[in-house]
Write an enzyme that holds these catalytic residues in place. Sequence first.
Site, mmCIF file in Angstrom:
data_model
loop_
_atom_site.group_PDB
_atom_site.id
_atom_site.type_symbol
_atom_site.label_atom_id
_atom_site.label_comp_id
_atom_site.label_asym_id
_atom_site.label_seq_id
_atom_site.Cartn_x
_atom_site.Cartn_y
_atom_site.Cartn_z
ATOM 1 C CE LYS A 176 -4.178 1.825 0.574
ATOM 2 N NZ LYS A 176 -5.276 1.684 -0.376
ATOM 3 C CG ASP A 233 -2.415 -13.250 9.092
ATOM 4 O OD1 ASP A 233 -2.887 -14.354 8.806
ATOM 5 O OD2 ASP A 233 -2.392 -12.787 10.247
ATOM 6 C CG ASP A 237 -6.709 -16.946 6.647
ATOM 7 O OD1 ASP A 237 -5.768 -17.735 6.447
ATOM 8 O OD2 ASP A 237 -7.174 -16.727 7.774
#
Length: 484
Positions: A176, A233, A237
């Site tokens: 980002k 992370d 998922d």
Amino acid sequence: MSTGRHTITVAHGDGIGPEIMAATLRVLAAADAPLDLEPVTIGLSAYEAGHPTGIPPEAWATIRRNPVFLKAPITTPQGGGYRSLNVTIRTSLGLYANVRPTTSFAPFVHSMHPGMDLVIVRENEEDLYAGIEFRPTAEMAKSVKLISRPGSERIIRYAFEYARAHGRRTVACMTKDNIMKHTDGLFHRVFDEVAADYPDLRAEHHIVDIGAARLAAQPERFDVIVTLNLYGDILSDIAGQIAGSVGVSGSANIGPDHAMFEAVHGSAPDIAGRGVANPSGLLNAAVQMLVHLGEAAVAERIANAWLTTLESGLHTADLHREGLSEREVTTDEFTDAIIARLGSLPERLRPARFETRRITVPAPTSRPVVTERAGVDVYLRWDEDERDPARLAERVAAAVAPTALELTLITNRGVAVHPSSAPGAALTDHWRCRFRPAPDAGEPPLGTLLEVPVVLAGAGLEVVGSEVLQRVDGADGFSSGAGG
Ligand code: NAI
């Protein structure tokens, strides 16, 4: 290319851990994987025996001695006072890379994205996960995001080396850096530098928000993704969920001297002891481990036998679907089916193929960097005069008048409120005041900068922190304070 026999640490874990580890070890033995096993007892029983990390000292000795660790899931006890076993192992052994391949095995495992076959390489040690957090004032909480150049270079090189070793073509970086120009910006810059050393691979960068959206909508377009700890992370998922394969994925934690391999899922206490657990996640972790050990041929035999078993329709309960599966099988039956298929190649799923090359990552390059002090930011708790920034500026400017520094900026929640102010900015009790030397005054001595918080405290202002500003290679090494 085999390098002889390998001694590895093995933890049988909790819940379904012992069942899926027994299954995995049975397949490894049947495939003649050249492994000698050293078992350790960690997890629930160790927590209950009073070891706050779940790892007794004798287990630590074994884990530290052997470079490779195959770990079944463990149960984290409820309640306070326990430290995460996984985080302890990761940080103590310097396991800087978390590598999670996520593949769709459709139609044998249900997935909306049959073509998906990607690997997420997540930085494992830095970022907001360093856990440096504060409550500087009643209204404010703050967390420090740490991104280092050597840490970034090591994980990014690992991703490129991994791509080469596994015959992959594209490495995508996600950051980002349009907002976090110094932390994420450093990671992106190092990515561009390292990418130049791998002209055989395609390199691309995505801003993480649109990158995550693309990953969710079109995971087929991604190959290897390298990213910072927090984004990794979350992205892992998302990828696991849309592949439909959380239960069959393995993951690797890699460091310079040690590596740990485990299933992505937990200890599944709800089905423990019933002989119905799917051993695939741990088995696929073991396949990753064999490739890491340079035993690609054995890894391929096992992976292809497993793919062939999926194709045969013999599925454990979690994968079983009417019309798709031939028969629901127990953990033992599934394991027997894999062993019976060693030497077979799948017909519909793409056969596994691994390079024998072991991944080595060169030490991070060091290059001369010129840094120069450029001022100081001082943080204050201030809740007077109706929180009027002009009143605070008056008090602060008067206090620092005897020093050689000038008040150039005040921000609240990162937004400039002095000398110019954003209309309607909501003001908290936590303020940042920036002090810079006069334009042609040269580099301020450290003592002058450190004097500022003392002077402000002497004037009755409540100082809650400070940060020395640096210029790095001629550019400001700090954000402008304008927000955005
Ligand atoms: P979980 O992954 O253990 O279970 C979630 C669901 O998936 C359950 O319904 C379970 O039956 C099912 N499942 C998981 N693995 C399966 C397998 N191999 N075969 C068939 N079904 C399977 O997650 P949960 O319930 O949140 O956590 C249970 C325990 O595991 C907790 O104590 C947690 O802290 C621990 N855990 C440990 C991890 C590790 O050691 N690396 C990772 C994640 C959780």
